[in-house]
Design a protein around this motif. Sequence first.
Motif, PDB file in Angstrom:
ATOM      1  N   HIS A  47      32.865  20.729  58.615  1.00  0.00           N
ATOM      2  CA  HIS A  47      33.661  21.979  58.083  1.00  0.00           C
ATOM      3  C   HIS A  47      35.085  21.544  57.548  1.00  0.00           C
ATOM      4  O   HIS A  47      35.423  21.903  56.414  1.00  0.00           O
ATOM      5  N   PHE A  48      35.689  20.457  58.710  1.00  0.00           N
ATOM      6  CA  PHE A  48      37.207  20.233  57.828  1.00  0.00           C
ATOM      7  C   PHE A  48      36.825  19.172  56.819  1.00  0.00           C
ATOM      8  O   PHE A  48      37.770  19.230  55.980  1.00  0.00           O
ATOM      9  N   SER A  49      36.219  18.494  56.747  1.00  0.00           N
ATOM     10  CA  SER A  49      35.898  17.547  55.591  1.00  0.00           C
ATOM     11  C   SER A  49      35.715  18.182  54.248  1.00  0.00           C
ATOM     12  O   SER A  49      36.255  17.736  53.304  1.00  0.00           O
ATOM     13  N   GLY A  51      36.752  20.936  53.743  1.00  0.00           N
ATOM     14  CA  GLY A  51      38.319  21.790  53.433  1.00  0.00           C
ATOM     15  C   GLY A  51      38.833  20.748  52.700  1.00  0.00           C
ATOM     16  O   GLY A  51      39.603  21.073  51.787  1.00  0.00           O
ATOM     17  N   PHE A  52      38.821  19.545  53.164  1.00  0.00           N
ATOM     18  CA  PHE A  52      39.741  18.443  52.711  1.00  0.00           C
ATOM     19  C   PHE A  52      39.039  18.096  50.916  1.00  0.00           C
ATOM     20  O   PHE A  52      39.833  17.996  50.323  1.00  0.00           O
ATOM     21  N   SER A  54      37.761  20.262  49.201  1.00  0.00           N
ATOM     22  CA  SER A  54      37.835  21.768  48.566  1.00  0.00           C
ATOM     23  C   SER A  54      39.229  21.361  48.052  1.00  0.00           C
ATOM     24  O   SER A  54      39.557  21.768  46.771  1.00  0.00           O
ATOM     25  N   LEU A  55      40.162  20.974  48.880  1.00  0.00           N
ATOM     26  CA  LEU A  55      41.543  20.733  48.493  1.00  0.00           C
ATOM     27  C   LEU A  55      41.732  19.640  47.338  1.00  0.00           C
ATOM     28  O   LEU A  55      42.668  19.875  46.693  1.00  0.00           O
ATOM     29  N   CYS A  81      47.066  15.047  50.452  1.00  0.00           N
ATOM     30  CA  CYS A  81      45.903  15.941  50.585  1.00  0.00           C
ATOM     31  C   CYS A  81      45.302  16.058  52.067  1.00  0.00           C
ATOM     32  O   CYS A  81      45.043  17.025  52.562  1.00  0.00           O
ATOM     33  N   VAL A  85      45.272  18.528  56.118  1.00  0.00           N
ATOM     34  CA  VAL A  85      44.033  18.772  56.734  1.00  0.00           C
ATOM     35  C   VAL A  85      43.955  18.279  58.191  1.00  0.00           C
ATOM     36  O   VAL A  85      43.518  18.929  59.275  1.00  0.00           O
ATOM     37  N   TYR A  89      43.471  20.559  61.794  1.00  0.00           N
ATOM     38  CA  TYR A  89      42.601  20.164  62.692  1.00  0.00           C
ATOM     39  C   TYR A  89      43.350  19.880  63.983  1.00  0.00           C
ATOM     40  O   TYR A  89      42.491  20.315  64.787  1.00  0.00           O
ATOM     41  N   ASP A  92      44.556  23.057  65.436  1.00  0.00           N
ATOM     42  CA  ASP A  92      43.519  24.079  65.892  1.00  0.00           C
ATOM     43  C   ASP A  92      42.976  23.557  67.309  1.00  0.00           C
ATOM     44  O   ASP A  92      42.540  24.203  68.079  1.00  0.00           O
TER      45      ASP A  92
END
Length: 190
Positions: A47-49, A51-52, A54-55, A81, A85, A89, A92
């Motif tokens: 999910h965080f990947s 996000g990266f 997408s950024l 970028c 992220v 992470y 969080d």
Amino acid sequence: MPLRSGWPSRAAHVTTCTGVPSYTGVPCRAIACPAAMKMAVGRDQLHFSLGFYSLMLVANVVRVCRYRRIELLPINYVPFCIGPVMFAYNVDASYGNKMERLNIEKETILRTENHWFNKPIALPVSMEADYRKLMAETNDRLMQMGCPPERDWAVFSPYFSDDDLWRSASPLSRMLHEQLRRHDSVAPVE
């Protein structure tokens, strides 16, 4: 004294793998919980990947709109970028509720998904008496703590067919074995 409404006391936590009461009916064996947790962590990292990436996509679209030519970001922009992220992470994980979300995801995997570690273990018939004794003792202890009994996590069979083993093999192993069969069935060219 309950920790939260409907949860048993701290003594019941000893029977679970994470320290949080688990009423999944799936035994927290030495393999099932760590395997499910690794899957949950992998999904979270995915999910965080996303996000990266997408950024990166947004940054590329902004760059195309700004310079009016289709050209990707240079490689030296990647740290600008990926830094936020990675920082998000770690924040969080340190200050957020990531561990609680991972535990919920692990419980969801154990309860609802069908994986090799959720299926009953196949044991020889000679072990059935010891297994029944162990389950009776475990369920008695769970009942004393106010927890529901653990469901059976083993099946007994005097013989395991090739089909039984084939059904429990991983998809990658099945694919590779099919390739080997095809390769072995081809007659050598002389």
